[in-house]
Motif scaffolding. Sequence first.
Motif, PDB file in Angstrom:
ATOM      1  N   SER A 209      -1.723   2.986  -2.603  1.00  0.00           N
ATOM      2  CA  SER A 209      -0.542   3.282  -3.406  1.00  0.00           C
ATOM      3  C   SER A 209      -0.861   3.636  -4.852  1.00  0.00           C
ATOM      4  O   SER A 209      -0.460   4.685  -5.343  1.00  0.00           O
ATOM      5  CB  SER A 209       0.438   2.121  -3.320  1.00  0.00           C
ATOM      6  OG  SER A 209      -0.219   0.916  -3.632  1.00  0.00           O
TER       7      SER A 209
ATOM      8  N   LYS B  72      -7.347   0.535  -7.876  1.00  0.00           N
ATOM      9  CA  LYS B  72      -8.608   1.090  -7.372  1.00  0.00           C
ATOM     10  C   LYS B  72      -9.508   1.614  -8.502  1.00  0.00           C
ATOM     11  O   LYS B  72     -10.502   2.283  -8.220  1.00  0.00           O
ATOM     12  CB  LYS B  72      -8.325   2.222  -6.366  1.00  0.00           C
ATOM     13  CG  LYS B  72      -7.412   1.831  -5.192  1.00  0.00           C
ATOM     14  CD  LYS B  72      -8.132   1.050  -4.104  1.00  0.00           C
ATOM     15  CE  LYS B  72      -7.196   0.351  -3.134  1.00  0.00           C
ATOM     16  NZ  LYS B  72      -6.766   1.116  -2.005  1.00  0.00           N
TER      17      LYS B  72
ATOM     18  N   GLY C 145      -0.642   7.500  -2.688  1.00  0.00           N
ATOM     19  CA  GLY C 145       0.302   7.602  -3.806  1.00  0.00           C
ATOM     20  C   GLY C 145      -0.361   7.889  -5.139  1.00  0.00           C
ATOM     21  O   GLY C 145       0.260   8.463  -6.036  1.00  0.00           O
TER      22      GLY C 145
ATOM     23  N   GLY D  30       6.372  12.717  -2.817  1.00  0.00           N
ATOM     24  CA  GLY D  30       5.285  12.973  -1.865  1.00  0.00           C
ATOM     25  C   GLY D  30       4.902  11.704  -1.134  1.00  0.00           C
ATOM     26  O   GLY D  30       4.599  10.686  -1.762  1.00  0.00           O
TER      27      GLY D  30
ATOM     28  N   GLU E 108       2.850   3.961   7.599  1.00  0.00           N
ATOM     29  CA  GLU E 108       3.751   3.055   8.328  1.00  0.00           C
ATOM     30  C   GLU E 108       4.967   3.825   8.859  1.00  0.00           C
ATOM     31  O   GLU E 108       5.610   3.400   9.815  1.00  0.00           O
ATOM     32  CB  GLU E 108       4.241   1.926   7.397  1.00  0.00           C
ATOM     33  CG  GLU E 108       3.142   1.017   6.865  1.00  0.00           C
ATOM     34  CD  GLU E 108       2.605   1.438   5.494  1.00  0.00           C
ATOM     35  OE1 GLU E 108       2.684   2.654   5.157  1.00  0.00           O
ATOM     36  OE2 GLU E 108       2.075   0.578   4.782  1.00  0.00           O
TER      37      GLU E 108
ATOM     38  N   ASP F 275      -5.212  -1.782   4.511  1.00  0.00           N
ATOM     39  CA  ASP F 275      -4.382  -0.863   5.291  1.00  0.00           C
ATOM     40  C   ASP F 275      -5.163   0.225   6.006  1.00  0.00           C
ATOM     41  O   ASP F 275      -4.700   0.746   7.020  1.00  0.00           O
ATOM     42  CB  ASP F 275      -3.344  -0.205   4.380  1.00  0.00           C
ATOM     43  CG  ASP F 275      -2.172  -1.128   4.139  1.00  0.00           C
ATOM     44  OD1 ASP F 275      -1.773  -1.823   5.082  1.00  0.00           O
ATOM     45  OD2 ASP F 275      -1.672  -1.164   3.004  1.00  0.00           O
TER      46      ASP F 275
HETATM   47  N1  LIG Z   1       2.354   8.785  -1.355  1.00  0.00           N
HETATM   48  C1  LIG Z   1       2.603   7.482  -1.302  1.00  0.00           C
HETATM   49  N2  LIG Z   1       3.665   6.952  -1.934  1.00  0.00           N
HETATM   50  C2  LIG Z   1       3.926   5.632  -1.871  1.00  0.00           C
HETATM   51  N3  LIG Z   1       3.152   4.740  -1.230  1.00  0.00           N
HETATM   52  C3  LIG Z   1       2.075   5.213  -0.587  1.00  0.00           C
HETATM   53  C4  LIG Z   1       1.739   6.589  -0.601  1.00  0.00           C
HETATM   54  N4  LIG Z   1       0.606   6.756   0.119  1.00  0.00           N
HETATM   55  C5  LIG Z   1       0.250   5.545   0.563  1.00  0.00           C
HETATM   56  N5  LIG Z   1       1.123   4.605   0.154  1.00  0.00           N
HETATM   57  C6  LIG Z   1       1.133   3.176   0.488  1.00  0.00           C
HETATM   58  O1  LIG Z   1      -0.020   2.542   0.024  1.00  0.00           O
HETATM   59  C7  LIG Z   1      -0.112   1.313   0.723  1.00  0.00           C
HETATM   60  C8  LIG Z   1      -1.546   0.856   0.770  1.00  0.00           C
HETATM   61  O2  LIG Z   1      -2.016   0.775  -0.533  1.00  0.00           O
HETATM   62  P1  LIG Z   1      -3.160  -0.207  -0.976  1.00  0.00           P
HETATM   63  O3  LIG Z   1      -2.687  -1.612  -0.813  1.00  0.00           O
HETATM   64  O4  LIG Z   1      -3.582   0.227  -2.328  1.00  0.00           O
HETATM   65  O5  LIG Z   1      -4.297   0.138   0.089  1.00  0.00           O
HETATM   66  P2  LIG Z   1      -5.260  -0.831   0.902  1.00  0.00           P
HETATM   67  O6  LIG Z   1      -4.425  -1.884   1.535  1.00  0.00           O
HETATM   68  O7  LIG Z   1      -5.920   0.046   1.917  1.00  0.00           O
HETATM   69  O8  LIG Z   1      -6.211  -1.359  -0.129  1.00  0.00           O
HETATM   70  C9  LIG Z   1       0.462   1.546   2.098  1.00  0.00           C
HETATM   71  O9  LIG Z   1       1.448   0.581   2.347  1.00  0.00           O
HETATM   72  C10 LIG Z   1       1.058   2.956   1.993  1.00  0.00           C
HETATM   73  O10 LIG Z   1       2.350   3.048   2.546  1.00  0.00           O
END
Ligand SMILES: Nc1ncnc2c1ncn2[C@@H]1O[C@H](COP(=O)(O)OP(=O)(O)O)[C@@H](O)[C@H]1O
Length: 400
Positions: A200, A205, A224, A296, A327, A358
């Motif tokens: 997100s 990160k 995101g 987006g 999701e 995720d």
């Molecule tokens: N374009 C977007 N806009 C909003 N949320 C997003 C987008 N792309 C991915 N996400 C969300 O990011 C979340 C995962 O983010 P994050 O916790 O940073 O990753 P991880 O768990 O892999 O470390 C997911 O729930 C996903 O729905």
Amino acid sequence: MSKKTIANLSAADLAGKRVLVRVDFNVPFDNGSITDDTRIRAALPTIKELISNGAKVILCSHMGRPKGKVVDSMSLTPVAARLGELLGQKVTMCDDCVGESVTAAIGGLENGQVALLENLRFHSEEEGNDPEFAKQLAANADLYVNDAFGTAHRAHASTEGVTHYLSPSVAGYLIEKELQYLQAAIENPQRPLVAIIGGSKVSSKIGVIETLLEKCDKLIIGGGMIFTFYKARGLNVGKSLVEDDKLELAKSLEAKAKEKGVDFLLPSDVVLADNFAPDANAKTTSIDNIEDGWMGLDIGPDSIKLFQDALSDCKAVIWNGPMGVFEFDKFAAGTEAIARTLAELTGTGTTTIIGGGDSVAAVEKVGVAEKMSHISTGGGASLELLESKVLPGIAALDEA
Ligand SMILES: Nc1ncnc2c1ncn2[C@@H]1O[C@H](COP(=O)(O)OP(=O)(O)O)[C@@H](O)[C@H]1O
Ligand SMILES: O=C(OP(=O)(O)O)[C@H](O)COP(=O)(O)O
């Protein structure tokens, strides 16, 4: 690995000994049932090794974040039942993790038998890394094995504190395997090394992007966080997720990639939604054509192709974070395509490493988890390792 592991212990070191094993049995639950037992299965090689050497195995773990109070829904009792099924032998469930009843239960163990202590975090002293609590945990054992990779970034009584009172203190097979893949990927990479970072927000990160920029040949960004990079370039991002206080950071990360000669790839098109919902209206557009009122939620087909081309010659890939809101089925295509591409690459000899969180859920959703070289059992822990941070639960173990 420079740390001692259970492979360094002889049968005589283990036979008849009480071995305290820290595992990460923090598994997801739904209505009292375990929905994913990956972390339990990941601990089996260590547990089986100890059983076969005639040790008395005392497992301990946390579950959730009960904040020092007994919360019945966070009891490890269902985990003991599942572990018993997987091992094909009884697992004695203790009603606490320290105290007389626990000492008595452990006293009753025969060689090769297994007990599971109750949730460590029912005591606030666990997260406080309280020395007296660590001593109580240690008092019921002769030696210590840490196999809780997912919790290795926490300096808690059962991961760090207890090592001061038990000797030897060694790593289990899961921690050994996690380090073998994750550490080797950044310290001694096969090249070209490609890092794919999504999720997100860029803010969560930053550390990993900065470290990977020093190590990788190509950096692919999705999820995101791309909109913060686009806005920093002066593009309109509609109502997409943006961190306005990270625009300068986004610019400096792109500049750093250029300076280091790292190929920095952002998507060329995106799938837009008119609201954040699974049934939102969707349309695909190039990134310089995002209209107000749209957000987006996935990368588009041109971007998938762009990323697949960039991956085609790589020898190693590290992936952390989905490409979109996977999701929602309408916005899962980008993440699923990357998962499939990595599965195919593994088949042609590329090392594919999936960081926790995720991205693992996405790989499992597509049904290609078995095809990857390594899927980490730790989200936060794998990120910290990739950021080259010291993980206290590992640092505390005996040197080899
Ligand atoms: N374009 C977007 N806009 C909003 N949320 C997003 C987008 N792309 C991915 N996400 C969300 O990011 C979340 C995962 O983010 P994050 O916790 O940073 O990753 P991880 O768990 O892999 O470390 C997911 O729930 C996903 O729905
Ligand atoms: O699930 C865990 O972390 P993760 O969600 O980062 O993989 C670990 O069990 C650590 O749990 P914590 O973040 O409550 O210390």
